[in-house]
Design a protein around this motif. Structure first.
Motif, mmCIF file in Angstrom:
data_model
loop_
_atom_site.group_PDB
_atom_site.id
_atom_site.type_symbol
_atom_site.label_atom_id
_atom_site.label_comp_id
_atom_site.label_asym_id
_atom_site.label_seq_id
_atom_site.Cartn_x
_atom_site.Cartn_y
_atom_site.Cartn_z
ATOM 1 N N ILE A 4 0.835 -1.200 0.000
ATOM 2 C CA ILE A 4 0.000 0.000 0.000
ATOM 3 C C ILE A 4 0.870 1.250 0.000
ATOM 4 N N LYS A 5 1.951 1.246 0.737
ATOM 5 C CA LYS A 5 2.833 2.416 0.795
ATOM 6 C C LYS A 5 3.379 2.748 -0.591
ATOM 7 N N ILE A 6 3.870 1.766 -1.291
ATOM 8 C CA ILE A 6 4.422 2.008 -2.628
ATOM 9 C C ILE A 6 3.312 2.409 -3.599
ATOM 10 N N LEU A 7 2.182 1.738 -3.550
ATOM 11 C CA LEU A 7 1.080 2.082 -4.454
ATOM 12 C C LEU A 7 0.542 3.489 -4.197
ATOM 13 N N MET A 8 0.503 3.903 -2.945
ATOM 14 C CA MET A 8 0.039 5.263 -2.636
ATOM 15 C C MET A 8 1.035 6.310 -3.138
ATOM 16 N N HIS A 9 2.322 6.001 -3.071
ATOM 17 C CA HIS A 9 3.317 6.934 -3.603
ATOM 18 C C HIS A 9 3.247 6.990 -5.133
ATOM 19 N N ILE A 10 2.879 5.896 -5.755
ATOM 20 C CA ILE A 10 2.694 5.914 -7.214
ATOM 21 C C ILE A 10 1.526 6.826 -7.576
ATOM 22 N N THR A 11 0.422 6.706 -6.857
ATOM 23 C CA THR A 11 -0.736 7.535 -7.173
ATOM 24 C C THR A 11 -0.475 9.012 -6.892
ATOM 25 N N ALA A 12 0.435 9.310 -5.967
ATOM 26 C CA ALA A 12 0.774 10.701 -5.657
ATOM 27 C C ALA A 12 1.902 11.228 -6.541
ATOM 28 N N TRP A 13 2.376 10.404 -7.475
ATOM 29 C CA TRP A 13 3.445 10.771 -8.404
ATOM 30 C C TRP A 13 4.762 11.061 -7.678
ATOM 31 N N HIS A 14 5.039 10.326 -6.619
ATOM 32 C CA HIS A 14 6.308 10.439 -5.905
ATOM 33 C C HIS A 14 7.310 9.487 -6.557
ATOM 34 N N ILE A 15 7.690 9.833 -7.757
ATOM 35 C CA ILE A 15 8.491 8.939 -8.596
ATOM 36 C C ILE A 15 9.872 8.660 -8.006
ATOM 37 N N THR A 16 10.466 9.654 -7.359
ATOM 38 C CA THR A 16 11.796 9.437 -6.786
ATOM 39 C C THR A 16 11.729 8.540 -5.551
ATOM 40 N N MET A 17 10.641 8.614 -4.813
ATOM 41 C CA MET A 17 10.490 7.717 -3.663
ATOM 42 C C MET A 17 10.364 6.268 -4.116
ATOM 43 N N ILE A 18 9.645 6.052 -5.192
ATOM 44 C CA ILE A 18 9.483 4.690 -5.712
ATOM 45 C C ILE A 18 10.843 4.116 -6.096
ATOM 46 N N ALA A 19 11.666 4.914 -6.752
ATOM 47 C CA ALA A 19 12.998 4.445 -7.144
ATOM 48 C C ALA A 19 13.847 4.152 -5.915
ATOM 49 N N ALA A 20 13.755 4.990 -4.897
ATOM 50 C CA ALA A 20 14.532 4.751 -3.675
ATOM 51 C C ALA A 20 14.051 3.495 -2.955
ATOM 52 N N PHE A 21 12.725 3.340 -2.852
ATOM 53 C CA PHE A 21 12.178 2.137 -2.215
ATOM 54 C C PHE A 21 12.544 0.877 -3.001
ATOM 55 N N ALA A 22 12.658 0.987 -4.308
ATOM 56 C CA ALA A 22 12.995 -0.174 -5.134
ATOM 57 C C ALA A 22 14.434 -0.614 -4.906
ATOM 58 N N CYS A 23 15.316 0.335 -4.638
ATOM 59 C CA CYS A 23 16.735 0.004 -4.459
ATOM 60 C C CYS A 23 17.065 -0.481 -3.047
ATOM 61 N N PHE A 24 16.196 -0.189 -2.068
ATOM 62 C CA PHE A 24 16.526 -0.554 -0.690
ATOM 63 C C PHE A 24 16.669 -2.061 -0.464
ATOM 64 N N PRO A 25 15.774 -2.912 -0.975
ATOM 65 C CA PRO A 25 15.989 -4.351 -0.758
ATOM 66 C C PRO A 25 17.296 -4.856 -1.358
ATOM 67 N N LEU A 26 17.715 -4.264 -2.471
ATOM 68 C CA LEU A 26 19.002 -4.640 -3.070
ATOM 69 C C LEU A 26 20.152 -4.240 -2.156
ATOM 70 N N PHE A 27 20.069 -3.059 -1.569
ATOM 71 C CA PHE A 27 21.068 -2.603 -0.604
ATOM 72 C C PHE A 27 21.109 -3.542 0.597
ATOM 73 N N PHE A 28 19.945 -3.892 1.123
ATOM 74 C CA PHE A 28 19.864 -4.785 2.275
ATOM 75 C C PHE A 28 20.395 -6.179 1.926
ATOM 76 N N LEU A 29 20.086 -6.666 0.737
ATOM 77 C CA LEU A 29 20.607 -7.957 0.286
ATOM 78 C C LEU A 29 22.129 -7.939 0.214
ATOM 79 N N ALA A 30 22.691 -6.864 -0.335
ATOM 80 C CA ALA A 30 24.141 -6.752 -0.436
ATOM 81 C C ALA A 30 24.790 -6.742 0.947
ATOM 82 N N ILE A 31 24.189 -6.037 1.886
ATOM 83 C CA ILE A 31 24.719 -6.007 3.257
ATOM 84 C C ILE A 31 24.610 -7.390 3.892
ATOM 85 N N GLU A 32 23.506 -8.059 3.655
ATOM 86 C CA GLU A 32 23.317 -9.421 4.180
ATOM 87 C C GLU A 32 24.404 -10.368 3.650
ATOM 88 N N LYS A 33 24.695 -10.267 2.357
ATOM 89 C CA LYS A 33 25.745 -11.101 1.756
ATOM 90 C C LYS A 33 27.122 -10.710 2.298
#
Length: 167
Positions: free
Chosen positions: A95-124
């Motif tokens: 819901i958080k990501i979908l609500m940011h899409i509807t509000a046209w928070h395009i940069t937030m979507i890109a940041a949220f998309a990269c966070f799991p990759l960052f967390f995965l890299a730290i985990e590895k």
């Protein structure tokens, strides 16, 4: 969408990166504003395609990155493939990501998309120090910072606390 239309017309019509946006109030800095995320490589898609189509493709690609990174992060936590798939879908279509899409928070979507990759890299990196995961962490954190610096700061604080917890 207006920001990316302005960005595209400045690059194509005037062959320069826009420094100032005169339409906003009495004008505002464009290059210094975090809203357009001017130096994020993903924004090149707006120069190639029409802005409306580029926005849909931009969202789709970032949701795909978020889902894939979340899937592999969940697998690294020893979840089953089915559970990892569910985690990926629930994160990418939260819901958080979908609500940011509807509000046209395009940069937030890109940041949220990269966070799991960052967390995965730290985990590895916690398991074994490898150059490829160090580079992945650096690039994903840089992309998060380019898009939304506040998320980069909070994400870094979270990772530092997580790092101390795990070690």
């Amino acid at each position: 969408r207006f920001i990316f239309s302005f960005y595209k017309s400045s690059i194509i019509n005037f062959q320069q990166i826009p420094l100032w946006r005169p339409e906003q109030l009495m004008g505002e800095t464009f290059i210094g504003s975090p809203l357009p995320a001017l130096f994020y490589p993903g924004n090149l898609i707006f120069l190639i395609f029409p802005v409306g189509f580029a926005a849909v493709l931009y969202y789709f690609l970032h949701l795909l990155v978020a889902a894939l990174a979340t899937y592999f992060l969940a697998l690294s936590k020893n979840l089953t493939k089915e559970s990892s798939f569910a985690a990926a879908i629930f994160y990418a279509l939260s819901i958080k990501i979908l609500m940011h899409i509807t509000a046209w928070h395009i940069t937030m979507i890109a940041a949220f998309a990269c966070f799991p990759l960052f967390f995965l890299a730290i985990e590895k990196l916690l398991k074994k120090l490898e150059f490829k995961w160090l580079v992945t962490a650096a690039i994903s954190l840089t992309f998060i910072y380019f898009n939304y610096p506040t998320i980069a700061y909070y994400g870094t604080i979270f990772i530092v606390i997580y790092w101390f917890y795990k070690t």
